[in-house]
Design a protein around this motif. Sequence first.
Motif, PDB file in Angstrom:
ATOM      1  N   UNK A  67      -1.476 -24.110 131.521  1.00 36.95           N
ATOM      2  CA  UNK A  67      -1.206 -25.087 133.182  1.00 36.95           C
ATOM      3  C   UNK A  67      -2.462 -25.773 133.103  1.00 36.95           C
ATOM      4  N   UNK A  75       9.917 -36.290 140.156  1.00 35.84           N
ATOM      5  CA  UNK A  75      10.396 -35.950 141.614  1.00 35.84           C
ATOM      6  C   UNK A  75       8.968 -35.500 142.165  1.00 35.84           C
ATOM      7  N   UNK A  76       8.687 -34.332 141.744  1.00 33.13           N
ATOM      8  CA  UNK A  76       7.023 -34.317 141.761  1.00 33.13           C
ATOM      9  C   UNK A  76       6.029 -34.123 140.998  1.00 33.13           C
ATOM     10  N   UNK A 103      14.036 -35.064 117.799  1.00 36.08           N
ATOM     11  CA  UNK A 103      13.902 -35.458 119.340  1.00 36.08           C
ATOM     12  C   UNK A 103      13.526 -35.070 120.127  1.00 36.08           C
ATOM     13  N   UNK A 104      12.816 -34.033 120.304  1.00 36.66           N
ATOM     14  CA  UNK A 104      12.175 -33.216 120.704  1.00 36.66           C
ATOM     15  C   UNK A 104      12.313 -31.974 121.601  1.00 36.66           C
ATOM     16  N   UNK A 105      13.114 -30.715 121.288  1.00 44.65           N
ATOM     17  CA  UNK A 105      13.478 -29.814 121.867  1.00 44.65           C
ATOM     18  C   UNK A 105      12.028 -29.290 121.720  1.00 44.65           C
ATOM     19  N   UNK A 106      12.462 -27.940 122.207  1.00 42.65           N
ATOM     20  CA  UNK A 106      10.699 -26.903 122.119  1.00 42.65           C
ATOM     21  C   UNK A 106      11.356 -25.757 120.630  1.00 42.65           C
ATOM     22  N   UNK A 122      18.183 -27.365 118.625  1.00 39.05           N
ATOM     23  CA  UNK A 122      19.236 -28.233 119.269  1.00 39.05           C
ATOM     24  C   UNK A 122      20.355 -29.249 117.707  1.00 39.05           C
TER      25      UNK A 122
ATOM     26  N   UNK B  43      15.016 -26.640 145.313  1.00 41.26           N
ATOM     27  CA  UNK B  43      13.977 -26.446 144.446  1.00 41.26           C
ATOM     28  C   UNK B  43      14.146 -25.723 143.371  1.00 41.26           C
ATOM     29  N   UNK B  46      16.191 -27.670 141.007  1.00 47.46           N
ATOM     30  CA  UNK B  46      15.307 -29.072 139.894  1.00 47.46           C
ATOM     31  C   UNK B  46      15.006 -28.287 139.101  1.00 47.46           C
ATOM     32  N   UNK B  50      14.548 -28.607 135.330  1.00 46.15           N
ATOM     33  CA  UNK B  50      13.556 -29.504 134.599  1.00 46.15           C
ATOM     34  C   UNK B  50      13.157 -29.175 133.125  1.00 46.15           C
ATOM     35  N   UNK B  54      12.943 -29.348 129.028  1.00 48.20           N
ATOM     36  CA  UNK B  54      12.642 -29.609 128.039  1.00 48.20           C
ATOM     37  C   UNK B  54      12.458 -29.124 127.214  1.00 48.20           C
ATOM     38  N   UNK B  55      13.339 -27.310 127.110  1.00 46.58           N
ATOM     39  CA  UNK B  55      13.435 -26.812 125.405  1.00 46.58           C
ATOM     40  C   UNK B  55      14.434 -28.195 124.405  1.00 46.58           C
ATOM     41  N   UNK B  56      15.304 -28.374 125.091  1.00 42.26           N
ATOM     42  CA  UNK B  56      17.060 -28.900 124.552  1.00 42.26           C
ATOM     43  C   UNK B  56      16.498 -30.470 124.893  1.00 42.26           C
ATOM     44  N   UNK B  57      15.492 -31.278 124.968  1.00 37.98           N
ATOM     45  CA  UNK B  57      15.519 -32.659 125.211  1.00 37.98           C
ATOM     46  C   UNK B  57      15.955 -33.599 124.209  1.00 37.98           C
ATOM     47  N   UNK B 124       3.087 -18.950 139.084  1.00 37.01           N
ATOM     48  CA  UNK B 124       3.327 -19.653 137.989  1.00 37.01           C
ATOM     49  C   UNK B 124       3.400 -18.646 136.842  1.00 37.01           C
ATOM     50  N   UNK B 128       7.805 -18.473 135.716  1.00 40.75           N
ATOM     51  CA  UNK B 128       7.500 -19.029 134.235  1.00 40.75           C
ATOM     52  C   UNK B 128       9.324 -17.581 133.542  1.00 40.75           C
ATOM     53  N   UNK B 132      12.657 -19.218 131.986  1.00 34.36           N
ATOM     54  CA  UNK B 132      13.160 -18.265 131.208  1.00 34.36           C
ATOM     55  C   UNK B 132      14.167 -17.120 130.876  1.00 34.36           C
TER      56      UNK B 132
END
Lengths: 166, 149
Positions: A67, A75-76, A103-106, A122, B43, B46, B50, B54-57, B124, B128, B132
């Motif tokens: 972290x 947003x946050x 393109x930035x996937x994980x 992806x 919450x 959202x 997010x 992040x995983x499938x950007x 946290x 997480x 997942x």
Amino acid sequence: MSNKVSRRTFLSYTLMGTGGFMASAMLMPMIRFAIDPVLANTGGSDMIPTPQKAADLTETPIRVDYTIKDRQDAWYTSDESNTAWVYKEGDKVIALSPVCKHLGCTVNWEGDVYKNEFFCPCHAGRYKKNGDNIPGSPPLGPLDEYEVEVIDGFVYLGGTIPNTLV
Amino acid sequence: MNWVPKDVDTYINQKDYIDTIVVPLLSIDTRPETMKNSASSSEFLMNLSMFIEKQFKGRMMFMPPVSYTQSTDLQQLADTLSEDLKKSSFAHTFYLTTDAKWTSVTVEGKVVWLPSIPLETMDDHLRQTIMEDQLRQVLTHFMEKWNVQ
Ligand code: FES
């Protein structure tokens, strides 16, 4: 008379001193805030602790979640969780960024089909264990590396740097 | 991708790869007695959005959430959204929501409904793990559509 003046002078100096001190206390975080993103890009950023013990690592990459406190997005304002793929090569600890260079996937370690490789779900991107992209799949470059340090037995990660293993 | 100019630029150059749009549907309940629940689901939705982004950007564009208050006519909202999304050029449309009312609404694209989990008391690490877990559930829906092509 001179006594009075000097006391007033003293007072005003003191106040200015306090004010100056307070101003710098307020300014410093602002300056830091303004400069920080630049620092992050040069890889000179702070090392962040992870819960991973270096002694528990093997030659097989494992996912390490950690972290980064206080990041902001649209947003946050929140702590940002981050991920790295970490393994050992001899005594050296290697941490790769999971962000696909297409393109930035994980990316994941070992999909269903390809063993001993990183796989991007992806568009079926493929990378060797050292992050080298496999030709014929969409990614055009290797996965980035993290700066790594082992402090008191735990893995610390810094900014990303271009892959040095390929 | 997020609905920000930088990501939209990437999308415009990579339309073939970024073929999926996800619309979070966010129910807002204004009554004092249900406000807390509503905030909690918001919450969750959202955070999950997010997390999936992040995983499938590289394949999904996430719209800012479409929010509505409790007496909104959902079928009407669905019709409007279906109509307007036709003007975009995404091959796949998904709606992500914790509001069970959407399961009985007809809409173009697929509604992925999942029950909200209150995250506010979790640390946290637990968050997480929950994310997942949820991602795995949602993923089967995405894969189903993606594999049809
Ligand atoms: S984003 Fe990884 S292969 Fe396209």
